[in-house]
Design a protein around this motif. Sequence first.
Motif, mmCIF file in Angstrom:
data_model
loop_
_atom_site.group_PDB
_atom_site.id
_atom_site.type_symbol
_atom_site.label_atom_id
_atom_site.label_comp_id
_atom_site.label_asym_id
_atom_site.label_seq_id
_atom_site.Cartn_x
_atom_site.Cartn_y
_atom_site.Cartn_z
ATOM 1 N N LYS A 23 0.839 -1.202 0.000
ATOM 2 C CA LYS A 23 0.000 0.000 0.000
ATOM 3 C C LYS A 23 0.873 1.251 0.000
ATOM 4 O O LYS A 23 0.587 2.224 -0.715
ATOM 5 N N VAL A 24 1.949 1.220 0.796
ATOM 6 C CA VAL A 24 2.872 2.354 0.846
ATOM 7 C C VAL A 24 3.566 2.525 -0.505
ATOM 8 O O VAL A 24 3.646 3.631 -1.048
ATOM 9 N N VAL A 35 5.142 13.249 -2.222
ATOM 10 C CA VAL A 35 5.708 12.557 -1.056
ATOM 11 C C VAL A 35 7.005 13.216 -0.591
ATOM 12 O O VAL A 35 7.340 13.186 0.603
ATOM 13 N N ILE A 36 7.740 13.853 -1.506
ATOM 14 C CA ILE A 36 8.997 14.529 -1.146
ATOM 15 C C ILE A 36 8.782 15.509 0.001
ATOM 16 O O ILE A 36 9.638 15.684 0.864
ATOM 17 N N TYR A 37 7.621 16.145 0.036
ATOM 18 C CA TYR A 37 7.347 17.185 1.031
ATOM 19 C C TYR A 37 6.470 16.680 2.180
ATOM 20 O O TYR A 37 5.965 17.479 2.963
ATOM 21 N N MET A 38 6.290 15.378 2.302
ATOM 22 C CA MET A 38 5.450 14.815 3.362
ATOM 23 C C MET A 38 6.288 14.381 4.557
ATOM 24 O O MET A 38 7.405 13.881 4.399
ATOM 25 N N SER A 39 5.741 14.536 5.736
ATOM 26 C CA SER A 39 6.355 13.935 6.916
ATOM 27 C C SER A 39 5.984 12.457 6.935
ATOM 28 O O SER A 39 5.098 12.013 6.194
ATOM 29 N N ILE A 40 6.636 11.691 7.775
ATOM 30 C CA ILE A 40 6.332 10.263 7.869
ATOM 31 C C ILE A 40 4.894 10.052 8.336
ATOM 32 O O ILE A 40 4.208 9.127 7.888
ATOM 33 N N THR A 41 4.402 10.963 9.172
ATOM 34 C CA THR A 41 3.021 10.865 9.647
ATOM 35 C C THR A 41 2.042 11.154 8.522
ATOM 36 O O THR A 41 1.018 10.483 8.382
ATOM 37 N N ASP A 42 2.350 12.173 7.702
ATOM 38 C CA ASP A 42 1.493 12.501 6.564
ATOM 39 C C ASP A 42 1.391 11.322 5.601
ATOM 40 O O ASP A 42 0.305 10.990 5.116
ATOM 41 N N LEU A 43 2.520 10.694 5.301
ATOM 42 C CA LEU A 43 2.516 9.560 4.370
ATOM 43 C C LEU A 43 1.750 8.380 4.954
ATOM 44 O O LEU A 43 0.978 7.720 4.249
ATOM 45 N N ASP A 45 -0.713 8.482 7.096
ATOM 46 C CA ASP A 45 -2.136 8.806 7.032
ATOM 47 C C ASP A 45 -2.679 8.653 5.618
ATOM 48 O O ASP A 45 -3.780 8.140 5.412
ATOM 49 N N ALA A 46 -1.900 9.103 4.631
ATOM 50 C CA ALA A 46 -2.337 9.014 3.236
ATOM 51 C C ALA A 46 -2.494 7.558 2.795
ATOM 52 O O ALA A 46 -3.386 7.235 2.009
ATOM 53 N N CYS A 47 -1.622 6.696 3.316
ATOM 54 C CA CYS A 47 -1.671 5.270 2.969
ATOM 55 C C CYS A 47 -2.593 4.473 3.892
ATOM 56 O O CYS A 47 -2.807 3.278 3.679
ATOM 57 N N GLN A 48 -3.089 5.146 4.934
ATOM 58 C CA GLN A 48 -3.945 4.507 5.939
ATOM 59 C C GLN A 48 -3.227 3.337 6.616
ATOM 60 O O GLN A 48 -3.781 2.245 6.775
ATOM 61 N N VAL A 49 -1.979 3.605 6.986
ATOM 62 C CA VAL A 49 -1.180 2.619 7.730
ATOM 63 C C VAL A 49 -0.520 3.343 8.899
ATOM 64 O O VAL A 49 -0.625 4.561 9.027
ATOM 65 N N GLY A 50 0.168 2.621 9.750
ATOM 66 C CA GLY A 50 0.874 3.234 10.871
ATOM 67 C C GLY A 50 2.253 3.729 10.464
ATOM 68 O O GLY A 50 2.811 3.287 9.445
#
Length: 284
Positions: A23-24, A35-43, A45-50
Amino acid sequence: MANQDITSLIHSRYNTFTNTEKKVADYILQHMKEVIYMSITDLADACQVGESSVFRFCKTMNLKGYQEFKIVLAHSVSLDDETPQLSNIITMQDTVKDLSSKVLSSNIQALTETYNLLAEQDIVSAVEAMIQAKRIHFFGVGSSSITALEAKNKFMRITNKTEFAGDSHLQIMSAALMEPGDVAIAISYSGSTKDTIAVAKLAKERGATVISITRFAKSPLRNFSDLTLLCGANEGPLQGGSLSAKLSQLYLLDLLYFEYFKQTNSASVTNKELTASAVIEKMF
């Protein structure tokens, strides 16, 4: 590792991924530039995973962690672009006139976005905590340490309770000695810097009020912050220490400074005069 193409790297390992890691991977392949500008938390959340799933994905790719993944991703995106880029808008073909216009535009955009992200009550609450504090510590490492030092230099002109230590070991020791009533202002663009997170976590455990200045509404640093002030500059992993990011942080610190000055006008005016007088003889 940084010179490898992220698309090829993902495809070569795709069959070894768990369903969650797939999924990631799928999301990254479809949204590489975002994704370059996303934090690990943002990514996550976007993937709906931890967040741990994103970290495991990076490890499965034989990367040390999320920041190394973003560096590899940024290299891959720059290789895919037909025109070589120095940043997200500046290219090798730009004239000095083009550069001056684009740098101005990116700085204005960073300040404007920071302004639009402002929550007035957060500024008021942050200043109230600073006024009531026995001590105010500014924390930051790398490029953010320069911003933290600038904040210390600015506030020390109007109050004697500000502190800053440039070394990460000295910072964690300072955090260990904080007490209820103290304020820690942690500055980190990514909100994922290990040393800054450790300082914020320890300061919070000691009972201090933690105010963070960061780019991302969702980041590990925010988990240990009582208040979070968001800066609006986009900075890729290959653009660390960009002036637009620093300007947006300084803009927030200026707001805190002027509101603090307003609320403590009598004392601040007196201290400003004393500190100005102390250095006047150093000038011609």
